[in-house]
Design a protein around this motif. Structure first.
Motif, short mmCIF file in Angstrom:
data_model
loop_
_atom_site.label_atom_id
_atom_site.label_comp_id
_atom_site.label_asym_id
_atom_site.label_seq_id
_atom_site.Cartn_x
_atom_site.Cartn_y
_atom_site.Cartn_z
N VAL A 216 -56.23 -91.74 -72.48
CA VAL A 216 -55.80 -90.34 -72.54
C VAL A 216 -56.97 -89.45 -72.95
O VAL A 216 -57.14 -88.34 -72.43
CB VAL A 216 -54.61 -90.18 -73.50
CG1 VAL A 216 -54.31 -88.70 -73.76
CG2 VAL A 216 -53.37 -90.86 -72.94
N VAL A 217 -57.79 -89.95 -73.89
CA VAL A 217 -59.01 -89.20 -74.26
C VAL A 217 -59.88 -88.99 -73.02
O VAL A 217 -60.36 -87.87 -72.75
CB VAL A 217 -59.80 -89.95 -75.35
CG1 VAL A 217 -61.19 -89.30 -75.53
CG2 VAL A 217 -59.05 -89.92 -76.67
N GLY A 218 -60.08 -90.06 -72.25
CA GLY A 218 -60.87 -89.94 -71.02
C GLY A 218 -60.24 -88.99 -70.02
O GLY A 218 -60.96 -88.23 -69.34
N ALA A 219 -58.92 -89.00 -69.92
CA ALA A 219 -58.24 -88.09 -68.99
C ALA A 219 -58.47 -86.63 -69.38
O ALA A 219 -58.66 -85.77 -68.52
CB ALA A 219 -56.74 -88.41 -68.96
N ASN A 220 -58.46 -86.35 -70.68
CA ASN A 220 -58.71 -84.98 -71.14
C ASN A 220 -60.14 -84.55 -70.86
O ASN A 220 -60.38 -83.41 -70.44
CB ASN A 220 -58.40 -84.88 -72.63
CG ASN A 220 -56.93 -84.65 -72.91
OD1 ASN A 220 -56.45 -83.53 -72.91
ND2 ASN A 220 -56.20 -85.74 -73.13
N VAL A 221 -61.08 -85.44 -71.09
CA VAL A 221 -62.49 -85.10 -70.81
C VAL A 221 -62.70 -84.95 -69.31
O VAL A 221 -63.37 -84.01 -68.85
CB VAL A 221 -63.43 -86.17 -71.40
CG1 VAL A 221 -64.88 -85.87 -71.01
CG2 VAL A 221 -63.29 -86.22 -72.92
N GLY A 222 -62.12 -85.86 -68.52
CA GLY A 222 -62.27 -85.78 -67.07
C GLY A 222 -61.62 -84.54 -66.48
O GLY A 222 -62.13 -83.96 -65.52
N GLY A 223 -60.52 -84.11 -67.10
CA GLY A 223 -59.86 -82.87 -66.64
C GLY A 223 -60.73 -81.64 -66.86
O GLY A 223 -60.63 -80.66 -66.11
N ALA A 224 -61.60 -81.69 -67.87
CA ALA A 224 -62.53 -80.57 -68.10
C ALA A 224 -63.80 -80.73 -67.27
O ALA A 224 -64.46 -79.73 -66.94
CB ALA A 224 -62.89 -80.51 -69.59
N LEU A 225 -64.15 -81.98 -66.95
CA LEU A 225 -65.36 -82.22 -66.16
C LEU A 225 -65.21 -81.73 -64.72
O LEU A 225 -66.17 -81.22 -64.12
CB LEU A 225 -65.70 -83.71 -66.18
CG LEU A 225 -66.96 -84.15 -65.44
CD1 LEU A 225 -68.20 -83.52 -66.07
CD2 LEU A 225 -67.07 -85.68 -65.44
N ALA A 226 -64.00 -81.87 -64.17
CA ALA A 226 -63.77 -81.52 -62.75
C ALA A 226 -64.11 -80.05 -62.45
O ALA A 226 -64.88 -79.78 -61.53
CB ALA A 226 -62.34 -81.85 -62.36
N PRO A 227 -63.55 -79.07 -63.19
CA PRO A 227 -63.90 -77.67 -62.87
C PRO A 227 -65.36 -77.35 -63.13
O PRO A 227 -65.94 -76.50 -62.45
CB PRO A 227 -62.97 -76.85 -63.76
CG PRO A 227 -62.53 -77.77 -64.83
CD PRO A 227 -62.52 -79.14 -64.23
N TYR A 228 -65.99 -78.02 -64.13
CA TYR A 228 -67.41 -77.75 -64.37
C TYR A 228 -68.25 -78.21 -63.19
O TYR A 228 -69.17 -77.51 -62.75
CB TYR A 228 -67.87 -78.45 -65.64
CG TYR A 228 -69.35 -78.26 -65.91
CD1 TYR A 228 -69.84 -77.02 -66.32
CD2 TYR A 228 -70.24 -79.30 -65.73
CE1 TYR A 228 -71.20 -76.83 -66.54
CE2 TYR A 228 -71.60 -79.13 -65.95
CZ TYR A 228 -72.07 -77.89 -66.36
OH TYR A 228 -73.42 -77.71 -66.56
N MET A 229 -67.93 -79.38 -62.65
CA MET A 229 -68.67 -79.87 -61.49
C MET A 229 -68.39 -79.00 -60.27
O MET A 229 -69.29 -78.76 -59.45
CB MET A 229 -68.29 -81.32 -61.20
CG MET A 229 -68.64 -82.29 -62.32
SD MET A 229 -70.43 -82.42 -62.58
CE MET A 229 -70.91 -83.30 -61.09
N ASP A 230 -67.16 -78.52 -60.13
CA ASP A 230 -66.81 -77.68 -58.98
C ASP A 230 -67.57 -76.35 -59.00
O ASP A 230 -67.79 -75.75 -57.95
CB ASP A 230 -65.31 -77.41 -58.96
CG ASP A 230 -64.52 -78.64 -58.56
OD1 ASP A 230 -65.12 -79.58 -58.03
OD2 ASP A 230 -63.30 -78.66 -58.81
N GLN A 231 -67.93 -75.88 -60.19
CA GLN A 231 -68.62 -74.59 -60.32
C GLN A 231 -70.13 -74.75 -60.40
O GLN A 231 -70.83 -73.79 -60.73
CB GLN A 231 -68.13 -73.87 -61.58
CG GLN A 231 -66.67 -73.48 -61.55
CD GLN A 231 -66.40 -72.39 -60.52
OE1 GLN A 231 -67.07 -71.38 -60.47
NE2 GLN A 231 -65.40 -72.62 -59.68
#
Length: 559
Positions: A216-231
């Protein structure tokens, strides 16, 4: 083959879950996109109202990634400050946990009802909002159905020796589990879907409670990583918002990692279900992040500015200013962005046309090169608008939106053609005049300037017709075609009269003079075309300009 079937069933269930999340997000965005954006602006007065606004918005959109991309767009255009955007994101992270809490309960019985109601509304109601709310109902039904299918799909994994052996080697490797969950969540672009998948694994006894929390910790970090990579390819201001969100989640995730086992025991005391423990920890994670970072939004914003400093870049005139990719799911707003960019394109074409007569008057070769460069800018903007409109057309356009789409695409194409006429035709004539040192007669130059002035006025009128769709202005623009034809005839008569007088300058510049008039008339024809769809929709156009055919009496008389 049993293992292949299991993998395919899990993959199908997860992709169905992702599709359901997307349908809910796009349905709500299309139904209330403008309202949601105005709500964000209204809630941006201070950090607390911003937090509440983000919580409510993401509770509706069911995607903190979508909210992050929306806020990045706002920040990139200077519509929201970085600290306030971070406060909205902290609320958004809590908001997405509300959906996971609801979906963690057994609501599979609602799935067929929601899908049936959604399909009926989507296929039978033409009004925009009920139509898109039908899409939301279908999406929610598919999400519930996917969770039911996912539970059945992973059941064989409980007795799979290879899968159990793989997890057994990772039971105490919480860091590796968090990293794998981060990568998986970044790949699927949905922390909600990742958490629900982890919940299914935990509920089936496939993973231990502490390992579930690490994922779940990884899911939270990955959820924030996705928009940063998209931008990553956007403006610095837009990239700072997802970076601030990523920092907050990463710090809280690292802080939780040493305490996963005691936290798992504490959550078990509150609720014995391992599946519910994973979802509850998802909520605790976001709430703790909000409590810690809401008072620190200014220092975090300052840190992001230091990590991503503004870079001085030369202004690119060919770069579109109004084509916001984050509103493509809302056709009305996307078409509004395309309209604004088209008006900017029209202003550039107007500048080219205005400067073109000065080239003929002053024989300035530098001005010829400047207009050639301006046409390259016009071509770049035209390509950007065209591609943006094509992306917009991939969504469901209503009848009025479809008509406006065609009008914008047609007008931008005509503006690009006008730019080509100025660059490829008029400037070629100007270069010929400069090379041979020709000089127009005083009367000839005055006629060209008067004719040019009339066409330039019609360009301004065409932009107003395109913007307002006013019928009276459209009729006036079409009527100008007859005025231009008469002006062309008068200019030709005057020019031929000077030729008969044997005026040397008129003889030298005769072909250039007539070609300039011809090209300006062509430009006016492209401008007038913007009025025809408006007049046709209003029933203001006649079927034909031809007179009714007369009987051939002479032919019949001889028979």
């Amino acid at each position: 083959m049993h293992g292949v079937d299991t993998i395919l069933n899990v993959l199908g269930s997860v992709t169905l879950l992702l599709w359901g999340v997307r349908m809910v997000r796009t349905g709500l965005t299309r139904a209330f996109g403008g309202t949601l954006r105005r709500a964000i602006a209204a809630c941006s007065r201070n950090r607390f109202t911003a937090f509440v606004g983000g919580l409510g918005l993401t509770g509706l959109l069911q995607s903190s990634t979508a909210t992050a991309l929306l806020l990045a767009s706002f920040a990139g255009r200077g519509l929201i400050s970085l600290p306030i955007a971070l406060a909205v994101m902290l609320g958004a992270n809590v908001g997405t946990t509300l959906t996971s809490q609801v979906l963690s309960f057994d609501l599979g019985w609602l799935s067929p009802l929601l899908i049936a109601a959604g399909v009926i509304a989507f296929m039978t109601i033409d009004a925009d909002k009920p139509h898109h709310l039908g899409r939301v109902g279908i999406g929610l039904g598919l999400m519930l159905l996917s969770l039911k299918l996912l539970t059945a799909a992973i059941e064989p994994l409980r007795t799979s020796p290879s899968f159990i052996a793989a997890l057994a080697g990772m039971q105490d490797e919480y860091v590796i589990a968090a990293i794998l969950a981060t990568v998986a969540t970044w790949f699927i672009h949905s922390s909600l879907s990742a958490v629900l998948l982890i919940m299914s694994f935990a509920g089936s006894g496939i993973i231990s409670p502490a390992l579930a929390l690490a994922m779940v910790v990884g899911a939270n970090v990955g959820g924030a990583l996705a928009p940063y990579m998209d931008q990553s390819a956007t403006d610095i201001d837009a990239r700072r918002v997802p970076l601030a969100n990523l920092i907050s989640r990463l710090v809280i995730g690292v802080a939780f990692m040493p305490f996963l086992v005691p936290v798992a025991h504490w959550l078990a005391l509150l609720e014995p279900s391992v599946a519910r423990a994973a979802v509850n920890f998802h909520s605790v994670f976001s709430v703790v992040a909000a409590l810690v970072f809401l008072p620190l939004i200014e220092p975090v914003a300052a840190l992001c500015r230091r990590l991503l400093p503004a870079k001085p870049v030369a202004d690119d005139p060919g770069k579109p200013r109004h084509l916001d990719p984050n509103v493509l799911d809302t056709p009305a707003e996307a078409l509004g962005c395309a309209l604004r960019e088209t008006l900017a394109l029209g202003d550039r074409v107007a500048d080219m046309l205005r400067q073109s007569i000065e080239v003929f008057e002053h024989s300035d070769p530098k001005a010829v090169r400047a207009i050639e460069h301006a046409d390259n800018v016009v071509d770049s903007l035209y390509e950007a608008i065209k591609l943006y409109l094509i992306q917009t057309s991939r969504t469901d356009l209503g009848e009025e939106e479809g008509r406006r789409y065609v009008e914008i695409l047609t007008f931008t194409t005509n503006l690009e053609h006008i730019g080509d006429i100025i660059d490829k035709n008029l400037m070629e004539l100007a270069a010929k005049k400069i090379k041979n040192r020709y000089v127009f007669s005083v009367e000839g130059l005055a006629e060209l300037k008067a004719f040019h002035s009339r066409v330039l006025e019609n360009l301004r009128l065409a932009l107003n017709v395109f913007t307002t769709r006013d019928i009276a202005l459209a009729r006036r623009l079409v009527a100008e075609k007859a005025v231009i034809r008469e002006a062309e005839a008068r200019a030709a008569d005057s020019h031929f009269a000077r030729l008969r007088e044997g005026r040397p300058e008129s003889i030298e510049t005769s072909s250039i003079h007539m070609d300039v008039i011809r090209d300006l008339k062509r430009i006016n024809g492209h401008l007038a075309s913007v009025a025809y769809p408006i007049l046709e929709a209003a029933g203001e156009l006649a079927d034909t300009r031809l007179k009714a055919a007369q009987p051939l009496r002479d032919a019949h008389a001889g028979s």
